[in-house]
Design a protein around this motif. Structure first.
Motif, mmCIF file in Angstrom:
data_model
loop_
_atom_site.group_PDB
_atom_site.id
_atom_site.type_symbol
_atom_site.label_atom_id
_atom_site.label_comp_id
_atom_site.label_asym_id
_atom_site.label_seq_id
_atom_site.Cartn_x
_atom_site.Cartn_y
_atom_site.Cartn_z
ATOM 1 N N SER A 75 0.827 -1.212 0.000
ATOM 2 C CA SER A 75 0.000 0.000 0.000
ATOM 3 C C SER A 75 0.861 1.263 0.000
ATOM 4 O O SER A 75 0.585 2.223 -0.721
ATOM 5 C CB SER A 75 -0.917 -0.018 1.223
ATOM 6 N N LEU A 76 1.928 1.242 0.796
ATOM 7 C CA LEU A 76 2.818 2.402 0.868
ATOM 8 C C LEU A 76 3.498 2.657 -0.471
ATOM 9 O O LEU A 76 3.577 3.802 -0.937
ATOM 10 C CB LEU A 76 3.858 2.162 1.958
ATOM 11 N N LEU A 77 3.972 1.594 -1.127
ATOM 12 C CA LEU A 77 4.657 1.760 -2.409
ATOM 13 C C LEU A 77 3.692 2.187 -3.511
ATOM 14 O O LEU A 77 4.086 2.894 -4.441
ATOM 15 C CB LEU A 77 5.348 0.447 -2.796
ATOM 16 N N ALA A 78 2.434 1.760 -3.417
ATOM 17 C CA ALA A 78 1.443 2.186 -4.409
ATOM 18 C C ALA A 78 1.158 3.680 -4.287
ATOM 19 O O ALA A 78 0.973 4.382 -5.286
ATOM 20 C CB ALA A 78 0.160 1.371 -4.240
ATOM 21 N N ARG A 79 1.139 4.175 -3.029
ATOM 22 C CA ARG A 79 0.862 5.601 -2.805
ATOM 23 C C ARG A 79 2.090 6.475 -3.011
ATOM 24 O O ARG A 79 1.990 7.619 -3.438
ATOM 25 C CB ARG A 79 0.321 5.803 -1.387
ATOM 26 N N HIS A 80 3.269 5.933 -2.683
ATOM 27 C CA HIS A 80 4.513 6.708 -2.762
ATOM 28 C C HIS A 80 5.564 5.892 -3.514
ATOM 29 O O HIS A 80 6.404 5.230 -2.893
ATOM 30 C CB HIS A 80 5.019 7.052 -1.359
ATOM 31 N N PRO A 81 5.524 5.893 -4.850
ATOM 32 C CA PRO A 81 6.514 5.123 -5.621
ATOM 33 C C PRO A 81 7.941 5.574 -5.290
ATOM 34 O O PRO A 81 8.194 6.759 -5.067
ATOM 35 C CB PRO A 81 6.153 5.445 -7.078
ATOM 36 N N VAL A 82 8.869 4.613 -5.237
ATOM 37 C CA VAL A 82 10.250 4.928 -4.900
ATOM 38 C C VAL A 82 11.178 4.409 -5.993
ATOM 39 O O VAL A 82 10.848 3.474 -6.730
ATOM 40 C CB VAL A 82 10.655 4.325 -3.535
ATOM 41 N N THR A 83 12.332 5.039 -6.083
ATOM 42 C CA THR A 83 13.366 4.603 -7.024
ATOM 43 C C THR A 83 14.220 3.502 -6.407
ATOM 44 O O THR A 83 14.564 2.525 -7.057
ATOM 45 C CB THR A 83 14.274 5.787 -7.409
ATOM 46 N N ILE A 84 14.571 3.709 -5.125
ATOM 47 C CA ILE A 84 15.437 2.783 -4.398
ATOM 48 C C ILE A 84 14.721 2.341 -3.129
ATOM 49 O O ILE A 84 14.210 3.165 -2.373
ATOM 50 C CB ILE A 84 16.773 3.450 -4.003
ATOM 51 N N ALA A 85 14.699 1.043 -2.889
ATOM 52 C CA ALA A 85 14.263 0.508 -1.597
ATOM 53 C C ALA A 85 15.497 -0.068 -0.918
ATOM 54 O O ALA A 85 16.146 -0.969 -1.460
ATOM 55 C CB ALA A 85 13.192 -0.555 -1.773
ATOM 56 N N HIS A 86 15.811 0.444 0.263
ATOM 57 C CA HIS A 86 17.048 0.081 0.957
ATOM 58 C C HIS A 86 16.667 -0.608 2.260
ATOM 59 O O HIS A 86 16.155 0.024 3.190
ATOM 60 C CB HIS A 86 17.869 1.344 1.227
ATOM 61 N N ALA A 87 16.929 -1.917 2.315
ATOM 62 C CA ALA A 87 16.552 -2.714 3.486
ATOM 63 C C ALA A 87 17.714 -2.783 4.463
ATOM 64 O O ALA A 87 18.842 -3.124 4.082
ATOM 65 C CB ALA A 87 16.134 -4.112 3.068
ATOM 66 N N HIS A 88 17.434 -2.492 5.745
ATOM 67 C CA HIS A 88 18.431 -2.563 6.810
ATOM 68 C C HIS A 88 18.105 -3.705 7.767
ATOM 69 O O HIS A 88 18.414 -3.623 8.954
ATOM 70 C CB HIS A 88 18.496 -1.234 7.564
ATOM 71 N N GLY A 89 17.493 -4.753 7.268
ATOM 72 C CA GLY A 89 17.161 -5.913 8.087
ATOM 73 C C GLY A 89 16.715 -7.048 7.189
ATOM 74 O O GLY A 89 16.356 -6.852 6.022
ATOM 75 N N ARG A 90 16.704 -8.262 7.735
ATOM 76 C CA ARG A 90 16.402 -9.424 6.904
ATOM 77 C C ARG A 90 14.922 -9.534 6.556
ATOM 78 O O ARG A 90 14.568 -9.880 5.431
ATOM 79 C CB ARG A 90 16.900 -10.685 7.607
ATOM 80 N N ILE A 91 14.043 -9.242 7.516
ATOM 81 C CA ILE A 91 12.607 -9.317 7.219
ATOM 82 C C ILE A 91 12.218 -8.290 6.160
ATOM 83 O O ILE A 91 11.544 -8.628 5.173
ATOM 84 C CB ILE A 91 11.774 -9.156 8.506
ATOM 85 N N PRO A 92 12.607 -7.013 6.297
ATOM 86 C CA PRO A 92 12.279 -6.054 5.234
ATOM 87 C C PRO A 92 12.838 -6.460 3.874
ATOM 88 O O PRO A 92 12.180 -6.253 2.847
ATOM 89 C CB PRO A 92 12.915 -4.752 5.728
ATOM 90 N N ALA A 93 14.030 -7.052 3.844
ATOM 91 C CA ALA A 93 14.633 -7.435 2.567
ATOM 92 C C ALA A 93 13.796 -8.501 1.863
ATOM 93 O O ALA A 93 13.561 -8.432 0.645
ATOM 94 C CB ALA A 93 16.054 -7.931 2.787
ATOM 95 N N VAL A 94 13.335 -9.498 2.626
ATOM 96 C CA VAL A 94 12.520 -10.562 2.032
ATOM 97 C C VAL A 94 11.220 -9.996 1.479
ATOM 98 O O VAL A 94 10.809 -10.301 0.344
ATOM 99 C CB VAL A 94 12.242 -11.657 3.080
ATOM 100 N N LEU A 95 10.548 -9.148 2.250
ATOM 101 C CA LEU A 95 9.255 -8.607 1.820
ATOM 102 C C LEU A 95 9.411 -7.676 0.618
ATOM 103 O O LEU A 95 8.588 -7.700 -0.308
ATOM 104 C CB LEU A 95 8.594 -7.872 2.988
ATOM 105 N N LEU A 96 10.459 -6.871 0.618
ATOM 106 C CA LEU A 96 10.673 -5.972 -0.517
ATOM 107 C C LEU A 96 11.014 -6.750 -1.782
ATOM 108 O O LEU A 96 10.616 -6.355 -2.883
ATOM 109 C CB LEU A 96 11.778 -4.969 -0.182
ATOM 110 N N ARG A 97 11.766 -7.850 -1.649
ATOM 111 C CA ARG A 97 12.057 -8.662 -2.831
ATOM 112 C C ARG A 97 10.766 -9.212 -3.443
ATOM 113 O O ARG A 97 10.616 -9.279 -4.671
ATOM 114 C CB ARG A 97 13.009 -9.793 -2.457
ATOM 115 N N LEU A 98 9.807 -9.610 -2.580
ATOM 116 C CA LEU A 98 8.529 -10.112 -3.088
ATOM 117 C C LEU A 98 7.759 -9.039 -3.845
ATOM 118 O O LEU A 98 7.040 -9.337 -4.805
ATOM 119 C CB LEU A 98 7.679 -10.638 -1.925
ATOM 120 N N LEU A 99 7.912 -7.784 -3.427
ATOM 121 C CA LEU A 99 7.164 -6.685 -4.047
ATOM 122 C C LEU A 99 7.897 -6.047 -5.222
ATOM 123 O O LEU A 99 7.302 -5.267 -5.971
ATOM 124 C CB LEU A 99 6.863 -5.608 -2.995
ATOM 125 N N GLN A 100 9.170 -6.360 -5.398
ATOM 126 C CA GLN A 100 9.970 -5.691 -6.432
ATOM 127 C C GLN A 100 9.414 -5.873 -7.848
ATOM 128 O O GLN A 100 9.354 -4.894 -8.614
ATOM 129 C CB GLN A 100 11.419 -6.166 -6.353
#
Length: 678
Positions: A75-100
């Motif tokens: 939902s956040l990425l749909a409202r605020h598109p980003v150029t770079i997603a920078h993960a500083h943890g393992r859980i965020p990295a996994v979830l962002l890879r699924l959404l990439q």
């Protein structure tokens, strides 16, 4: 640039303060920052800087929490598109890879610790590029997670030296310790509390302040209450967002990593002690070792009460002039080595190095070669070809046939499919516009007739589908079977021009009756840049090698040459100018066995594995001589002006030396070990 930072939580810790400080600096440089995490005391600093923060349960691994986080991020990425997603943890990295794939951002990760690959570590996801906060963490990612060195940049734990600056106060006996107080981060805190009675006997005015929070904080409170019931000498401050007031009154800091750097920036003498090791008082003598582990003491003996008490006593009894010198040393070290501007520039440089986003509507390029097997030469060719095509046509997406598609996709930022996934290969050939075939020795039957049939089939299909075919810098032959010659001639006949890397390949095409244009091409690997000098120096230091004074041996598995004879020839080259032997398996799956046998005969030889093609090229370029049984080892040596030799009997390496008019270097045979200098 619109950047999303994602972290598990924003509590008091080195990784979290690193994230917050980096976000503030990047925003000050004109970029748009958004942060998402499970929250914590550092959220207030983001709010003060005008950086929006969104709260999601990214610190929890339960299925419901993961689903909530995935939906919230989407939902956040749909409202605020980003150029770079920078993960500083393992859980965020996994979830962002699924959404990439849905939101088409570039994914970057930062490695703050050397997480083991067990438990949840087995599910770790790394970005297209990764920042490591120290060289030993980069080495850990290469060794344990098999990441490509080319996709890892080393940065520093930058410190805001304006915010953390020396303050004048009277000398005293104030000790400060800052750390997470979890089960794996609280050893030093408990030791400091335990040694307070002994410390108070020597320094009655001693005061210990511990800052941090975690699941061990209640136990630490109980331990402190038993030692100091009235709380006169031990203060547990919990998780503070601003530790500067306590640092301003400190006379000695005990801790590790970022908190230690902040104390040094404030001009406080520092003892390095943590759950991963103990180094003692930080001085100019101990600094080089401390820097290699980001001041975390990884690999050092664990701290104990005696070592801490000795170091604290020694520091408190130093003459005033020596204390002042220690304060100045700490401050100057941070100013010179850990400025936050460098961290921000390293981060932005990494973002800039990411491959451009492409559109599936553009003419797709399909690259065919012996990719994904870990052969240094073929991986170097792929690296250079991807770079060249991106420079020439950045809008065109690239697909690579690979034996390890997930690893190839992560390393090069391309679409990769399994080379033996027949339906996917068929679709890739149908959907692409251009087929890039090679380089390397693909059309030959000396290693396998099945390999020749495989590549011939792909070329035939590409011709049938009327694709634009680029045959680049191929090594043709040897082709010994009658069937192989007829098959190769048939599939090459419709292709109007072929690029070959040597005269032997051109002669082979002529014998096959090829009537198209034969174009001499340099092997793409000559354009591969060597590893940067800093990385080369690290490798040389780590393995006790001196530039220009070691002999590189690049053996080849399955060779008919006797290992004993080869070892004797190698030994004959050892002299005053190069006393070390470096074994480099350019194709580990085939070459490690012969390296192991050579190592048994040459016990002082150094054997390095898990190297990138750029690192191998740099090591060869810095050698005194090279004995190569691999074609690309000869190429790297020749291009670097390093003397080289090879083994008689190998078609490709002998062809290379004849091409260079260096037949005098084909001298390693079963004869006695005498070599003519090149």
């Amino acid at each position: 640039m619109n950047i999303l930072f994602a972290a598990n939580r924003l509590t008091l810790g080195g990784a979290e303060t690193h994230l917050v400080g980096l976000a503030r600096v990047l925003q000050a440089k004109g970029h748009t920052l958004t942060v998402v995490s499970a929250g914590g005391p550092l959220v207030g600093e983001l709010t003060e800087a005008g950086i929006p923060h969104y709260r999601l349960p990214l610190d929890k691994k339960t299925p419901l929490a993961l689903l909530r986080s995935l939906v919230g991020l989407s939902s956040l990425l749909a409202r605020h598109p980003v150029t770079i997603a920078h993960a500083h943890g393992r859980i965020p990295a996994v979830l962002l890879r699924l959404l990439q794939p849905r939101y088409h951002f570039r994914l970057v990760t930062t490695a703050h610790l050397d997480f083991p690959r067990r438990g949840w570590g087995r599910f770790s996801i790394w970005g297209e590029k990764t920042l490591a906060v120290s060289q030993d963490i980069k080495d850990h990612l290469i060794r344990v997670y098999r990441l490509s060195p080319d996709n890892i940049a080393v940065t520093v734990n930058g410190i805001d030296t304006v915010r953390f600056a020396p303050r004048s106060h009277e000398d005293g006996f104030q000790l400060v310790h800052v750390s997470r107080l979890d089960s794996d981060r609280s050893r030093t805190a408990f030791l400091l509390v335990s040694l307070m009675p002994a410390l108070l006997q020597r320094f009655p005015d001693a005061m210990l302040t511990i800052i941090g929070e975690g699941d061990r904080l209640p136990a630490l409170r109980a331990h402190a209450a038993a030692i100091d019931p009235h709380g006169r000498h031990i203060r547990l401050r919990g998780g503070l967002t601003d530790i500067r007031p306590d640092l301003e009154t400190a006379d000695l800091f005990i801790g590790v990593s970022r908190a230690a750097l902040e104390a040094m920036a404030c001009g406080i003498p520092t003892i390095l002690s943590g759950d991963q090791g103990y180094l003692g008082l930080l001085t100019s003598q101990t600094l080089p070792e401390a820097v290699t582990t980001n001041l975390c003491c990884r690999g050092r003996p664990l701290p104990d009460q005696d070592s801490l008490l000795t170091a604290i006593t020694a520091c408190f009894t130093l003459p005033s002039a020596e204390k002042q010198a220690l304060r100045a040393f700490g401050r100057q070290t941070v100013l010179a080595k850990y400025p936050f501007d460098r961290t921000a520039e390293d981060c932005l440089s990494l973002y800039a190095s990411l491959p451009p986003r492409t559109s599936a509507k553009s003419g797709r390029i399909l690259m065919i070669g012996y990719f994904g097997y870990g052969n240094t030469g073929d991986e170097a060719i792929l690296d250079v070809e991807i770079t060249a095509w991106r420079r020439q046509a950045p809008e065109r997406p690239i697909t690579v046939l690979s034996a390890r598609p997930s690893e190839t996709a992560r390393r090069y930022g391309v679409t990769a499919i399994g080379r033996f996934s027949l339906w996917n290969v068929w679709k890739a050939l149908r959907c692409c516009q251009t087929v890039v075939f090679g380089g390397g020795g693909l059309l030959q039957d000396s290693t396998s007739k099945r390999s020749l049939a495989y590549y011939a089939l792909l070329l035939w299909l590409a011709s049938r589908f009327k694709k634009e075919i680029h045959v680049t810098a191929n090594g043709i032959g040897p082709i010994t079977s009658s069937f192989g010659k007829k098959l190769t001639a048939a599939v090459l006949r419709p292709i109007p021009s072929l690029g070959v890397r040597d005269c032997a390949s051109a002669a082979c095409l002529q014998r096959l009756g090829y009537r198209g244009k034969i174009i001499p091409c340099a092997d793409p690997a000559i354009h591969l840049p060597p590893a940067d000098p800093e990385r080369l120096q690290h490798l040389l230091r780590r393995h006790a090698l001196t530039k220009g004074h070691y002999l590189v041996v690049a053996p080849k598995g399955g060779s008919s040459v006797s290992v004993e004879v080869l070892a004797a020839h190698i030994q004959s080259r050892i002299g005053e100018d190069h006393t070390n032997i470096l074994l480099l398996p350019l194709f580990p799956r085939e070459d490690e066995a012969i390296c192991r046998r050579l190592r048994a005969l040459l016990p002082h030889a150094v054997w390095i594995t898990d190297l990138s093609p750029g690192e191998i090229r740099a090591l060869i370029a810095s050698a005194a001589e090279v004995i190569a049984m691999r074609w690309h080892a000869l190429l790297f040596a020749s291009e670097s002006g390093v003397p080289f030799y090879t083994v008689a009997g190998d078609f490709k390496t002998e062809s290379f030396l004849r091409e260079k008019h260096r037949e005098d270097c084909i001298l390693l045979t079963t004869d006695p070990p005498y070599l003519t200098s090149s």
